[in-house]
Every structure is written in structure tokens, then in C-alpha cells.
Design a protein around this motif. Structure first.
Motif, mmCIF file in Angstrom:
data_model
loop_
_atom_site.group_PDB
_atom_site.id
_atom_site.type_symbol
_atom_site.label_atom_id
_atom_site.label_comp_id
_atom_site.label_asym_id
_atom_site.label_seq_id
_atom_site.Cartn_x
_atom_site.Cartn_y
_atom_site.Cartn_z
ATOM 1 N N ASN A 256 34.098 -24.711 2.677
ATOM 2 C CA ASN A 256 34.238 -25.554 1.489
ATOM 3 C C ASN A 256 35.644 -25.507 0.910
ATOM 4 N N LEU A 257 36.361 -24.425 1.177
ATOM 5 C CA LEU A 257 37.683 -24.237 0.566
ATOM 6 C C LEU A 257 38.619 -25.406 0.897
ATOM 7 N N LEU A 258 38.669 -25.802 2.140
ATOM 8 C CA LEU A 258 39.572 -26.883 2.540
ATOM 9 C C LEU A 258 39.111 -28.219 1.974
ATOM 10 N N THR A 259 37.803 -28.427 1.908
ATOM 11 C CA THR A 259 37.284 -29.673 1.340
ATOM 12 C C THR A 259 37.660 -29.796 -0.118
ATOM 13 N N PHE A 260 37.416 -28.761 -0.896
ATOM 14 C CA PHE A 260 37.739 -28.822 -2.316
ATOM 15 C C PHE A 260 39.239 -28.932 -2.539
ATOM 16 N N ASN A 261 40.004 -28.280 -1.687
ATOM 17 C CA ASN A 261 41.456 -28.370 -1.802
ATOM 18 C C ASN A 261 41.924 -29.810 -1.594
ATOM 19 N N ARG A 262 41.336 -30.483 -0.625
ATOM 20 C CA ARG A 262 41.708 -31.862 -0.331
ATOM 21 C C ARG A 262 41.396 -32.800 -1.498
ATOM 22 N N PHE A 263 40.355 -32.470 -2.268
ATOM 23 C CA PHE A 263 39.956 -33.313 -3.394
ATOM 24 C C PHE A 263 40.551 -32.844 -4.721
ATOM 25 N N ASP A 264 41.548 -31.950 -4.674
ATOM 26 C CA ASP A 264 42.159 -31.409 -5.895
ATOM 27 C C ASP A 264 41.114 -30.753 -6.792
ATOM 28 N N ALA A 265 40.112 -30.148 -6.188
ATOM 29 C CA ALA A 265 39.013 -29.544 -6.939
ATOM 30 C C ALA A 265 38.924 -28.043 -6.721
ATOM 31 N N LEU A 266 39.971 -27.435 -6.126
ATOM 32 C CA LEU A 266 39.981 -26.002 -5.848
ATOM 33 C C LEU A 266 40.729 -25.278 -6.969
ATOM 34 N N PRO A 267 40.031 -24.572 -7.856
ATOM 35 C CA PRO A 267 40.711 -23.902 -8.974
ATOM 36 C C PRO A 267 41.742 -22.897 -8.470
ATOM 37 N N THR A 268 42.948 -23.054 -8.964
ATOM 38 C CA THR A 268 44.080 -22.269 -8.478
ATOM 39 C C THR A 268 44.824 -21.659 -9.662
ATOM 40 N N ARG A 319 30.325 -9.436 3.964
ATOM 41 C CA ARG A 319 29.864 -10.814 3.872
ATOM 42 C C ARG A 319 30.814 -11.574 2.960
ATOM 43 N N LEU A 320 31.207 -12.753 3.381
ATOM 44 C CA LEU A 320 32.127 -13.533 2.551
ATOM 45 C C LEU A 320 31.599 -14.954 2.426
ATOM 46 N N GLU A 321 31.448 -15.404 1.181
ATOM 47 C CA GLU A 321 31.045 -16.766 0.867
ATOM 48 C C GLU A 321 32.193 -17.474 0.151
ATOM 49 N N TYR A 322 32.048 -18.782 0.009
ATOM 50 C CA TYR A 322 33.105 -19.569 -0.633
ATOM 51 C C TYR A 322 33.450 -19.039 -2.019
ATOM 52 N N GLU A 323 32.449 -18.742 -2.837
ATOM 53 C CA GLU A 323 32.735 -18.359 -4.221
ATOM 54 C C GLU A 323 33.568 -17.078 -4.294
ATOM 55 N N SER A 324 33.275 -16.113 -3.427
ATOM 56 C CA SER A 324 34.093 -14.890 -3.412
ATOM 57 C C SER A 324 35.501 -15.190 -2.918
ATOM 58 N N LEU A 325 35.594 -16.031 -1.890
ATOM 59 C CA LEU A 325 36.894 -16.388 -1.331
ATOM 60 C C LEU A 325 37.766 -17.103 -2.361
ATOM 61 N N PHE A 326 37.186 -18.074 -3.072
ATOM 62 C CA PHE A 326 37.944 -18.806 -4.094
ATOM 63 C C PHE A 326 38.384 -17.890 -5.226
ATOM 64 N N ALA A 327 37.455 -17.037 -5.715
ATOM 65 C CA ALA A 327 37.729 -16.248 -6.915
ATOM 66 C C ALA A 327 38.751 -15.146 -6.670
ATOM 67 N N GLY A 439 33.800 -22.069 -8.499
ATOM 68 C CA GLY A 439 34.918 -22.680 -7.779
ATOM 69 C C GLY A 439 34.915 -24.193 -7.713
ATOM 70 N N TYR A 440 34.779 -24.846 -8.837
ATOM 71 C CA TYR A 440 34.778 -26.307 -8.909
ATOM 72 C C TYR A 440 35.634 -26.705 -10.105
ATOM 73 N N ASP A 441 36.744 -27.383 -9.870
ATOM 74 C CA ASP A 441 37.599 -27.787 -10.983
ATOM 75 C C ASP A 441 36.954 -28.976 -11.690
ATOM 76 N N PRO A 442 36.499 -28.810 -12.924
ATOM 77 C CA PRO A 442 35.774 -29.885 -13.608
ATOM 78 C C PRO A 442 36.620 -31.120 -13.882
ATOM 79 N N ARG A 443 37.941 -30.993 -13.862
ATOM 80 C CA ARG A 443 38.788 -32.169 -14.100
ATOM 81 C C ARG A 443 38.709 -33.152 -12.945
ATOM 82 N N ALA A 444 38.373 -32.672 -11.763
ATOM 83 C CA ALA A 444 38.266 -33.537 -10.590
ATOM 84 C C ALA A 444 36.830 -33.901 -10.263
#
Length: 623
Positions: A256-268, A319-327, A439-444
Motif C-alpha cells: 500500500n505504501l507505493l499506492t498511497f505515495n502515488r496519490f499524495d496520501a502517504l503521511p510524511t 511481522r510487518l504491515e503497512y501501518e507499522s511501516l508508514f508510522a 496512514g491516510y492523509d485526509p487532505r487527499a
């Protein structure tokens, strides 16, 4: 518990309340009307929390109740059904919190001969609890309270290993790590390396001085229509190997990380941006499937979404999931996969929620950048700065031990830390109602923004899957409006039923007609002639029950919002690649949501709706 002339499939018809105080432990009947109105999991857990607590209860006080709720599907052959819900009041938010976990603990607890476990009271000294349902000559399970001894201080994983080695592998164990023992409000409850993670319910168990709960039993519930239940199980097992779950099975949620990044929705960097320049390094090479060391499944699951990766210097993977990876990655500006995996392992060992931990660390990084505090870790003096993976790892250790000023602040969570720091800090503390943003940027993702703002648990992506609408063709994800309310409610209601059944959310794409198929499952297991309208009403009831409990505990309209710095004026002529969300747009969506829910303009559940939904019990608050 049912009479000789009445056998209801899937249920034992009672729950077990345990309390270390003399005379407080008992099995209590659960009537069929309550079970049919609330099912199990989050629904039943909410009803029990209301029944077992009084208004204004301290989440960490002895009178607080902690509920482990099962469901009629636990122990059935249906895939992903081996789950339990932990429900209580969160020490992080002061509001209702429910957290789900999977695997054999749910099955063993059901075999004790109960539909739920409620824990009240507190031990004088650290203890473990053994609940044994194997003696058929006893009407009630045997409950033993034993000193925790040397287990106090161990990670949950080691605690489980020690107890099963000592008492036998037929025992299944849920436990807390050091963070729960120290009542840190980010603490999780763990079983078999999986966590009931959000909202700090591990601290609630720690405040009761309970290190672990071990269960075993041999009491099974009946299936009303075994042949139909097995046929449904085979059908869903086959579908769970199909394209609807292929992403989770083959790639895991880290994709999911790359998908959200592409949509400017990956909190950074604490939501200062929605795109991370190091995203590909985190996923394409070092966390690609070829680098994992194992793939695993929860008990009674045919999907197999868990991906386990090696940790440098460790004897086992993590174990690694998207939410841990993003945070622990982009949110903290870290693009080093080894550092993220090391931080994830540290969170597992401590027993803390990776989302709240990473978000609170990122928040303090920004506070340091803006000169609001001295962001040097003690005793090393290392600056807590974006991009420094080693500093993140050290910060986790400081948080768990409350070491130094930074450690003490991090152990509060972002909302209380911001209040302690003062100045502009509360404007960019990344939380809703005290629960840190996922891990979801609400602005996008404007429908998701609404779901996050109104969530009863706080900033919540599991009880509101509104991002599904944002990533569909049903709406423009950057143009939220009154129409967004119905979309958000649709995902909330479906989640309420799934979390009461309890089924894994990754199964949702398998269903062709979710409510009709859920009704068929319940009919096969329980014998109830459940209808689609009945299940939709149940969904509405569960959502409103949770809201009523929050109202009982002092909820106000001001809590339904997002961090101030995420609410920016939507300037004419702003670059098209810069997502915006104004306060006015969010307020429009919230007002429409209240209207669609049948609530008043202040977001309160009216007495007439409570009566209609059979929520007029005073346990849910005054009418």
C-alpha cells in the motif's frame, strides 16, 4: 446454559466476570434477545462495557471493565473467524475503544464455555490468571490467580512461551509487555505475536496488575445446520484464494505504501507532506517478497497475509504491515528498511501500538524542528530528528522507560504531550480524540477525512473504511461534500457487522452481497432466520451504542474534527498536486453525516432514535 428444549448454535449463553476480590467472580447468563441484538465481538463487547461500568469511570481504575468478547462464528469452520475483540475505555482518549486480534486464544476462550470474559477489580500484586474449562463436573470454569513473579518485565512473546512450557501447550495466552505493566497509554495486548493494538487497552490490564490470561477448555458449541455451515466454509475458503485477496497473500499490506505515495496520501514527516521521496527504497527492494523469511496465517484463516522479515542481529523475524511501516518510516522521515524493522521489533517487545508510537515520535521531531523544546534524547544527547532511524529506535526505549523529558512526553501520547508543551504544538499533534492518525492523509482522501473525524474510537481506519470510496469511481477524493456522508456511513455500518461477527476485513472483497451472505452464515451457525434488514438495523444499533457510551462519558461536538494544520484554506490557483481540505468543507461533511445518522445538529443521538434501536437502557446514558 440453554434449556433442554432450546439449543442455540454458536453460543454458550453466558459470560464470565472475573475479579480478584472475594465473591466477585461469576458466570452471568446472556439472554438470546441481547445476543441477537448485538451478536458478539464489538457489538456484544459494547453492551457488556455499558452494563459493567458506571458513568465517569477511570479507564485505569479498579472499577473499569475490560471485556474480551467472542462471537458465534468462533470455533466454526468459517475462514478468518478465530478472532476476539477487546473492549474498554481508552486511557489515551477517555472514550470507548475496541481492538481486535486473531488466532488460537479466541478458540480456546470459547471452549472454556463462555461467550465473553469481563475483568474488573485490580490485584494487589502482579498476577497471572488461569481459566480452565476442561472439568465437565464443574458448572463454571475454574479461575486461579497466581503470582506473576519473574514474568513481570518480560515481553509478551516470552511470557507466552514460559507459561505454555510450564502449564502445557493446550493453554493459550494473552499478555502485556513492559509498556502495559507501566500503564503507558499506548500499550497493546498480545497473543502469538499479534496485537490488539490501538487505544492503550494493554495499560488497562496493566493497571489491574494482570500480566497474562491463560485459557483452555473442551466445551464446544453446536452448529444449527452443520452441513450448510461446512458448505459455506468450503465456498469462502476457495474464494479466499482468489484475486480478491491476492494482494494481501502475495505482497502483504506493505504494498500500500507505493499506492498511497502515488496519490499524495502517504503521511510524511508528521503530515507535513503527502509524498515520501524514500518510498521505493522501503518497499521495492528491501521489503519485496523475495526478502521475507516466511509467510504466515492466523488460526482458521486461509488468506495468509502475514509477511515476516529478518531483523539484523535477531534470531527471529518481525511481522510487518503497512501501518507499522508508514508510522516508523515515512511519518518519521526514515527510508532505511533495516531501521524500520528494528523499530517494529522494539515496539513488539515493549508491547506498544506502532501507529501511536511512530506518530508521537514524529510529532516531537517536529516540535524540535520548530524550537518548541530541546529534542535531545537522554542520556545519549542524540537529537530526535526526521530521517534518523537510530534515533527512532532509541526514542522507543525512552518512551517505554519514560526516560528523560522526551521519554516522559512520548509516554503521554501526542495529545497530552502537546498540551504539556503548549504554544502551537496542539495545532499539529496528529490525533483525533487523543488517538493518533493512521496512514491516510485526509487532505487527499476527503471521505476518509470525514470517517476519521467522526470515529467513536478516534482516528480510525478499521471502524471506518471510507478510503475505499475515495479510491473508487464513486466520488472525487479531493472534493468531499454532503454526498460523502452516505459513503462513510456505508463503510462504517459494514465494519460494525464484520467486527461483531467477527470476520477479517481482508475478506470483504470476497463477498458478492455482504449482508445476505452474513445472514446465511448466522442462520447456518445459530439457527436464527436472520434477514438483511435485521443486520442493517444491527449495524446502526452498534454504531449508535458506541456513540451513546461516548456521550455518557462526556463527548462534545468539538471532538469531531482533525488537527488544525491539516485544515487549510482551499486557495484558488493552488498547485493541482497539492491536496487541500478546508475547515468549511469538513464541517459540511460532518453536518451531513449527523443528518444521515438521524442525530441532532450537535451530533448527539436523540432519545427517539435510542428507543427505536432498543438502546434506551440507562446503562447507555440518560435519555
Amino acid at each position: 446454559m440453554w434449556g433442554a428444549d432450546r439449543v442455540l448454535g454458536g453460543y454458550h449463553g453466558r459470560y464470565l466476570r472475573i475479579d480478584p476480590r472475594p465473591g466477585r467472580t461469576a458466570c452471568i447468563p446472556l439472554g438470546e434477545p441481547v445476543l441477537r441484538r448485538f451478536l458478539g465481538g464489538v457489538g456484544l463487547g459494547t453492551w457488556l462495557l455499558a452494563a459493567e461500568t458506571h458513568p465517569g469511570v477511570d479507564p485505569l481504575g479498579a472499577e473499569a471493565a475490560l471485556v474480551f468478547a467472542l462471537s458465534p462464528l468462533v470455533g466454526s469452520p468459517l475462514t478468518t473467524s478465530a478472532k476476539f475483540a477487546v473492549v474498554g475505555f481508552s486511557p489515551l482518549t477517555g472514550r470507548i475503544c475496541d481492538a481486535l486480534s486473531s488466532s488460537h486464544f479466541a478458540i480456546a476462550a470459547k471452549r472454556v464455555g463462555i461467550d465473553a470474559l469481563v475483568i474488573t477489580g485490580a490485584c494487589a500484586e502482579p498476577a497471572i490468571v488461569l481459566i480452565d474449562g476442561t472439568d465437565r463436573d464443574r458448572d463454571q470454569p475454574e479461575v486461579r490467580w497466581l503470582p506473576a513473579g519473574a514474568l513481570w518485565g518480560l515481553p509478551a512473546r516470552q511470557t507466552e512461551e514460559v507459561l505454555r512450557a510450564q502449564y502445557g501447550t493446550e493453554w493459550q495466552v494473552a499478555s502485556i509487555g513492559p509498556a502495559g505493566e507501566r500503564e503507558i497509554p499506548l500499550a497493546t495486548l498480545s497473543h502469538d505475536g499479534r496485537h490488539a493494538g490501538r487505544g492503550g487497552l494493554g495499560a488497562v490490564l496493566g493497571a489491574k496488575r494482570i500480566k497474562a490470561i491463560a485459557v483452555r477448555g473442551n466445551r464446544r458449541t453446536k452448529l444449527a445446520d452443520p452441513e450448510r455451515a461446512v458448505a459455506l466454509a468450503k465456498d469462502y475458503s476457495r474464494l479466499s484464494f482468489g484475486p480478491a485477496t491476492e494482494k494481501y497473500r502475495e505482497l502483504g499490506t506493505v504494498a500500500n505504501l507505493l499506492t498511497f505515495n502515488r496519490f499524495d496520501a502517504l503521511p510524511t514527516r508528521n503530515f507535513q507532506a503527502g509524498r515520501f521521496e524514500g518510498a521505493e527504497r522501503l518497499t521495492v527492494v528491501d521489503l519485496a517478497p523475495a526478502r521475507r523469511i516466511a509467510r504466515s496465517s492466523c488460526a482458521a484463516c486461509t488468506i495468509g497475509c502475514e509477511h515476516i522479515y529478518p531483523v539484523a542481529g535477531g534470531t527471529s523475524g518481525v511481522r510487518l504491515e503497512y501501518e507499522s511501516l508508514f508510522a516508523l518510516g515515512p511519518l518519521c522521515g526514515v527510508d532505511d528498511p533495516a531501521a524500520v524493522l528494528s523499530a517494529a521489533r522494539a515496539c513488539d517487545d515493549a508491547g506498544v501500538d506502532t501507529i501511536s508510537t511512530g506518530a508521537t515520535i514524529a510529532f516531537l521531531m517536529q516540535c524540535g524542528d520548530e524550537g518548541l523544546l530541546d529534542a535531545r534524547l537522554e542520556p545519549s544527547g542524540r537529537p530526535l530528528r526526521f530521517g534518523d532511524g537510530a534515533a527512532v529506535r532509541e526514542a522507543i526505549e525512552a518512551l517505554v522507560s519514560r526516560r528523560g523529558r522526551l521519554g516522559a512526553l512520548m509516554a503521554l501520547g501526542s495529545r497530552k504531550a502537546a498540551a504539556a508543551i503548549g504554544g502551537p504544538a496542539p495545532e499539529f499533534a496528529p490525533h483525533v480524540k487523543g488517538l493518533e492518525l493512521p496512514g491516510y492523509d485526509p487532505r487527499a482522501l476527503h471521505t476518509m477525512a470525514l470517517g476519521l473525524a467522526v470515529g467513536t474510537r478516534g482516528a480510525d481506519h478499521n471502524r471506518s473504511g471510507a478510503y475505499e470510496a475515495d479510491f473508487s469511481e464513486r466520488t472525487d477524493r479531493r472534493q468531499g461534500g454532503a454526498h460523502s456522508a452516505a459513503l462513510a456511513i456505508e463503510t462504517e455500518d459494514r465494519a460494525a457487522v464484520m467486527d461483531s461477527l467477527i470476520l477479517c476485513k481482508f475478506l470483504r472483497g470476497v463477498f458478492r452481497d455482504f449482508y445476505a451472505e452474513a445472514a446465511a452464515m448466522l442462520a447456518a451457525v445459530t439457527g436464527w432466520p436472520v434477514t438483511v434488514p435485521e443486520l442493517k438495523r444491527l449495524a446502526t444499533r452498534v454504531v449508535n451504542a458506541r456513540k451513546c457510551l461516548n456521550q455518557r462519558e462526556g463527548w462534545t461536538r468539538a471532538e469531531d474534527t482533525l488537527p488544525a494544520r491539516l485544515l487549510e484554506p482551499e486557495e484558488v490557483g493552488a498547485p493541482s498536486g497539492t491536496p487541500r481540505l478546508s475547515r468549511e468543507r469538513l464541517d459540511t461533511m460532518i453536518a451531513a453525516y449527523y443528518h444521515e445518522r438521524g442525530w441532532d445538529a450537535d451530533g448527539r443521538v436523540p432519545s427517539s432514535l435510542r428507543r427505536k434501536l432498543e438502546l434506551d437502557d440507562p446503562a447507555f446514558g440518560d435519555l
